[in-house]
Design a protein around this motif. Structure first.
Motif, mmCIF file in Angstrom:
data_model
loop_
_atom_site.group_PDB
_atom_site.id
_atom_site.type_symbol
_atom_site.label_atom_id
_atom_site.label_comp_id
_atom_site.label_asym_id
_atom_site.label_seq_id
_atom_site.Cartn_x
_atom_site.Cartn_y
_atom_site.Cartn_z
ATOM 1 N N LEU A 198 0.829 -1.211 0.000
ATOM 2 C CA LEU A 198 0.000 0.000 0.000
ATOM 3 C C LEU A 198 0.862 1.259 0.000
ATOM 4 O O LEU A 198 0.582 2.209 -0.718
ATOM 5 C CB LEU A 198 -0.937 0.015 1.199
ATOM 6 C CG LEU A 198 -2.146 -0.892 1.123
ATOM 7 C CD1 LEU A 198 -2.940 -0.830 2.423
ATOM 8 C CD2 LEU A 198 -3.018 -0.548 -0.059
ATOM 9 N N LEU A 199 1.921 1.274 0.809
ATOM 10 C CA LEU A 199 2.811 2.433 0.842
ATOM 11 C C LEU A 199 3.521 2.623 -0.485
ATOM 12 O O LEU A 199 3.707 3.751 -0.938
ATOM 13 C CB LEU A 199 3.833 2.301 1.969
ATOM 14 C CG LEU A 199 3.290 2.430 3.381
ATOM 15 C CD1 LEU A 199 4.376 2.117 4.391
ATOM 16 C CD2 LEU A 199 2.711 3.821 3.603
ATOM 17 N N ALA A 200 3.913 1.556 -1.134
ATOM 18 C CA ALA A 200 4.583 1.655 -2.433
ATOM 19 C C ALA A 200 3.641 2.235 -3.480
ATOM 20 O O ALA A 200 4.057 2.990 -4.354
ATOM 21 C CB ALA A 200 5.089 0.289 -2.869
ATOM 22 N N GLN A 201 2.368 1.890 -3.404
ATOM 23 C CA GLN A 201 1.415 2.394 -4.374
ATOM 24 C C GLN A 201 0.942 3.804 -4.058
ATOM 25 O O GLN A 201 0.384 4.467 -4.919
ATOM 26 C CB GLN A 201 0.201 1.480 -4.458
ATOM 27 C CG GLN A 201 0.464 0.225 -5.219
ATOM 28 C CD GLN A 201 -0.818 -0.501 -5.546
ATOM 29 O OE1 GLN A 201 -1.868 -0.235 -4.973
ATOM 30 N NE2 GLN A 201 -0.734 -1.409 -6.479
ATOM 31 N N GLN A 215 -4.846 9.285 -5.960
ATOM 32 C CA GLN A 215 -6.149 8.659 -6.131
ATOM 33 C C GLN A 215 -5.931 7.509 -7.083
ATOM 34 O O GLN A 215 -5.459 7.716 -8.206
ATOM 35 C CB GLN A 215 -7.158 9.643 -6.700
ATOM 36 C CG GLN A 215 -8.509 9.028 -6.896
ATOM 37 C CD GLN A 215 -9.516 10.027 -7.437
ATOM 38 O OE1 GLN A 215 -9.295 11.216 -7.394
ATOM 39 N NE2 GLN A 215 -10.609 9.523 -7.943
ATOM 40 N N ILE A 216 -6.208 6.339 -6.626
ATOM 41 C CA ILE A 216 -6.029 5.160 -7.461
ATOM 42 C C ILE A 216 -7.383 4.501 -7.609
ATOM 43 O O ILE A 216 -8.044 4.192 -6.622
ATOM 44 C CB ILE A 216 -5.030 4.171 -6.831
ATOM 45 C CG1 ILE A 216 -3.680 4.852 -6.635
ATOM 46 C CG2 ILE A 216 -4.891 2.929 -7.694
ATOM 47 C CD1 ILE A 216 -2.693 4.039 -5.828
ATOM 48 N N ALA A 228 -4.867 6.677 -12.102
ATOM 49 C CA ALA A 228 -4.371 7.282 -10.867
ATOM 50 C C ALA A 228 -3.984 8.734 -11.132
ATOM 51 O O ALA A 228 -3.653 9.112 -12.260
ATOM 52 C CB ALA A 228 -3.169 6.513 -10.342
ATOM 53 N N ILE A 229 -4.042 9.532 -10.074
ATOM 54 C CA ILE A 229 -3.658 10.943 -10.128
ATOM 55 C C ILE A 229 -2.761 11.216 -8.924
ATOM 56 O O ILE A 229 -3.058 10.781 -7.811
ATOM 57 C CB ILE A 229 -4.885 11.866 -10.053
ATOM 58 C CG1 ILE A 229 -5.834 11.607 -11.222
ATOM 59 C CG2 ILE A 229 -4.442 13.340 -10.037
ATOM 60 C CD1 ILE A 229 -7.172 12.294 -11.076
ATOM 61 N N GLN A 230 -1.670 11.914 -9.171
ATOM 62 C CA GLN A 230 -0.771 12.354 -8.112
ATOM 63 C C GLN A 230 -0.447 13.814 -8.353
ATOM 64 O O GLN A 230 -0.428 14.270 -9.491
ATOM 65 C CB GLN A 230 0.549 11.571 -8.139
ATOM 66 C CG GLN A 230 0.413 10.148 -7.772
ATOM 67 C CD GLN A 230 1.725 9.393 -7.872
ATOM 68 O OE1 GLN A 230 1.696 8.211 -7.726
ATOM 69 N NE2 GLN A 230 2.842 10.014 -8.123
ATOM 70 N N SER A 231 -0.169 14.546 -7.296
ATOM 71 C CA SER A 231 0.252 15.935 -7.486
ATOM 72 C C SER A 231 1.512 16.208 -6.695
ATOM 73 O O SER A 231 1.775 15.576 -5.672
ATOM 74 C CB SER A 231 -0.862 16.909 -7.105
ATOM 75 O OG SER A 231 -1.139 16.840 -5.744
ATOM 76 N N PHE A 235 -1.360 12.460 -14.392
ATOM 77 C CA PHE A 235 -2.460 11.534 -14.668
ATOM 78 C C PHE A 235 -1.852 10.274 -15.286
ATOM 79 O O PHE A 235 -1.108 10.362 -16.268
ATOM 80 C CB PHE A 235 -3.469 12.164 -15.625
ATOM 81 C CG PHE A 235 -4.157 13.370 -15.050
ATOM 82 C CD1 PHE A 235 -5.413 13.257 -14.484
ATOM 83 C CD2 PHE A 235 -3.548 14.620 -15.076
ATOM 84 C CE1 PHE A 235 -6.056 14.374 -13.954
ATOM 85 C CE2 PHE A 235 -4.183 15.742 -14.548
ATOM 86 C CZ PHE A 235 -5.429 15.613 -13.985
ATOM 87 N N MET A 236 -2.174 9.126 -14.701
ATOM 88 C CA MET A 236 -1.572 7.866 -15.110
ATOM 89 C C MET A 236 -2.630 6.831 -15.444
ATOM 90 O O MET A 236 -3.739 6.883 -14.933
ATOM 91 C CB MET A 236 -0.709 7.320 -13.973
ATOM 92 C CG MET A 236 0.468 8.165 -13.647
ATOM 93 S SD MET A 236 1.097 7.764 -12.022
ATOM 94 C CE MET A 236 0.142 8.903 -11.055
#
Length: 128
Positions: free
Chosen positions: A9-12, A81-82, A87-90, A111-112
């Motif tokens: 979970l931490l890796a993701q 957000q997965i 997924a989205i990361q900022s 955005f992935m």
């Protein structure tokens, strides 16, 4: 077993954090070569002003030139957000212009999508 689950979970939590952060810290955007789709949609506000649909190599070349004008003062990974295959990361950055020494506060939103691995397909950049 529970520890393994927590580590996964931490890796993701920040899926592409390591290659993105390495690219920015070293100003070597070839790290993005393996994590971008063949074509990437880019929408960056100034000071980068890259907009359009770029081949991976053209985006990396153009962004490398523009980003080299700055020095990174601070990183802050914010959100994730997965949801299944998306997924989205900022990432918030404080950048210092190497010439003028003025600070720029900037947010990248990545955005992935996932096929076999996670890949960037759209990157939004906002001055904050």
């Amino acid at each position: 077993m529970r520890l393994l689950f927590i580590l996964i979970l931490l890796a993701q939590q920040f899926l592409l954090r390591q290659p993105i952060q390495q690219a920015i810290e070293t100003n070597n955007f070839s790290y993005l070569e393996m994590i971008c789709q063949d074509k990437v949609s880019i929408n960056f506000e100034e000071p980068f002003l890259l907009n359009g649909y770029f081949s991976r190599s053209k985006f990396i070349d153009a962004f490398s030139r523009q980003f080299s004008r700055f020095e990174v003062k601070k990183f802050e990974w914010l959100t994730r957000q997965i949801e299944e295959k998306f997924a989205i990361q900022s990432l918030n950055l404080i950048l210092k212009n190497r010439r003028s020494e003025k600070l720029v506060y900037y947010k990248f939103i990545f955005f992935m999508t996932q096929d076999k691995t996670w890949k960037l397909y759209y990157i939004r950049g906002l001055r904050i």
